[in-house]
Design a protein around this motif. Sequence first.
Motif, PDB file in Angstrom:
ATOM      1  N   ILE A  98     -22.040  -8.844   4.331  1.00 52.66           N
ATOM      2  CA  ILE A  98     -20.754  -8.275   3.950  1.00 52.66           C
ATOM      3  C   ILE A  98     -19.679  -9.364   3.848  1.00 52.66           C
TER       4      ILE A  98
ATOM      5  N   ASN B  83     -14.902  -7.102   0.647  1.00 49.04           N
ATOM      6  CA  ASN B  83     -13.711  -7.418   1.445  1.00 49.04           C
ATOM      7  C   ASN B  83     -12.955  -6.147   1.827  1.00 49.04           C
TER       8      ASN B  83
ATOM      9  N   GLY C 165     -16.234 -15.481  -1.549  1.00 49.55           N
ATOM     10  CA  GLY C 165     -16.070 -14.272  -2.353  1.00 49.55           C
ATOM     11  C   GLY C 165     -14.835 -14.308  -3.236  1.00 49.55           C
TER      12      GLY C 165
ATOM     13  N   GLU D  28     -17.701  -8.524  -4.740  1.00 48.01           N
ATOM     14  CA  GLU D  28     -16.962  -9.332  -3.759  1.00 48.01           C
ATOM     15  C   GLU D  28     -15.699  -8.625  -3.283  1.00 48.01           C
TER      16      GLU D  28
END
Length: 428
Positions: free
Chosen positions: A380, A264, A386, A260
């Motif tokens: 993504i 980012n 996330g 995660e």
Amino acid sequence: MLRRSALPPRTWLPRGLSRCRPLHSPPPDRTSPEVISLLDTYSRLPPRPVPLSTLLSFGSPLSPESLLDSASYVLHELPRRLVHRVHSFDSLPYIVGTNPFIARTRQQYRSSFIALASQSSVDTLEDNWAFSQKLEELVKIHANDIPAMAKGFLESTRYMAPADISKFLDAAIQSRIAIRLIAEQHISLSRALRDPSSVSHNIGVVNPNCSPAEVIRMCASFVGELCEATLGSRPELIVEGVKDATFPYVSVHLEYILTEIFKNAFRATVEHHRAQKSTGPLPPITITISPSPCFLSLRVRDEGGGVPRNNMERIFSYAFTTAGRSAKGDSNDDDGGPYAAQHIGGSAALGTGLDSMESGDGGLFGEITGKALQTGLGTIAGLGYGLPLARRYASYFGGSLELVSLYGHGADVFIKLRSLDRGADVEI
Ligand code: ADP
Ligand code: MG
């Protein structure tokens, strides 16, 4: 607090449940008096947290005896936890409970509860093998719970306050982590005893020599491919610090967290670079490994522009995302970041992730690991789960996760994870 020695005898089952069906008979009818009685009996039994050391003690040393003790523990603990999940779904506002995603997830919890609560005692290694395979099936059935709940709650924002949704999700995720640890520990022990050659040094869910560098390599390779496929390029990742450090930890938790955080950082780097119209190479992401006696710390540093001030207090909220803004921009509730923000109650965040949920790789948003690459799936960004999930996993055993932003330049994520050695006083 329960010590293993204080656990009930292997044949223990809640009163009234001794007349169990044979292992392979079909589950009882869902509305049968038998099911109602199971629900009723277990509803009165609160979950009993145990120290992690109790769970681990079934595997050290691992013997037929200790494996059957472990099965008994799983059989008396998991139904208690599952039935409480069912009740928490039942306490949602009626209309939220009727959302198809929420209703389906609740139904899966209920079915798993019935499957385990109506399971006969596990008395032999053969019984145990069948039981551990059943457990594996149950773990798989729940693989999509988080994205399903995410979608359900996104569709229910008119009927529930964000704070109430967060409270529900916090409890659901906390309980899910424990349930999976208990189930996966038993599955791992069962495999180890059945085929000792299939396991190396690692018996059970805690890897005594979890290597952050190895996990980093795997997650970076996966996220790099995802980033390239989604955004057209990928930054380099540099590993610094004590690269050969190892510590006892649940490797798969570290995978979830890093995946995660990397998603980012990679996305921010590529998008910021593009927004700046920079022509040079993408700035690398740097991860530093720093072990200490009780913790292992990691810092993930990117030059992806950081987080606008106005968004800082929302980035750890479920469903807050800046992914999916239309090219023209459809919101101006941040102060100049490349993307407008969505959050619980927002509307445009669906495009990047939820549509592919049905594909069933078991963790598009919260719990995707390097292994998921084999199924060719993943997004993504886009759900806004996330950061809150990564923080839940990091803090589960008493660690932490923080994001510090240098807006305009980049962000640092500090991850501190508790070493799960014998002295770690953590409960699950
Ligand atoms: P998602 O990635 O699905 O948007 P997350 O919870 O992972 O959800 O992140 C929420 C938001 O926090 C992101 O959409 C982004 O706006 C911001 N964010 C997270 N990490 C970074 C980072 N390293 N740099 C810049 N912004 C970030
Ligand atoms: Mg993310």
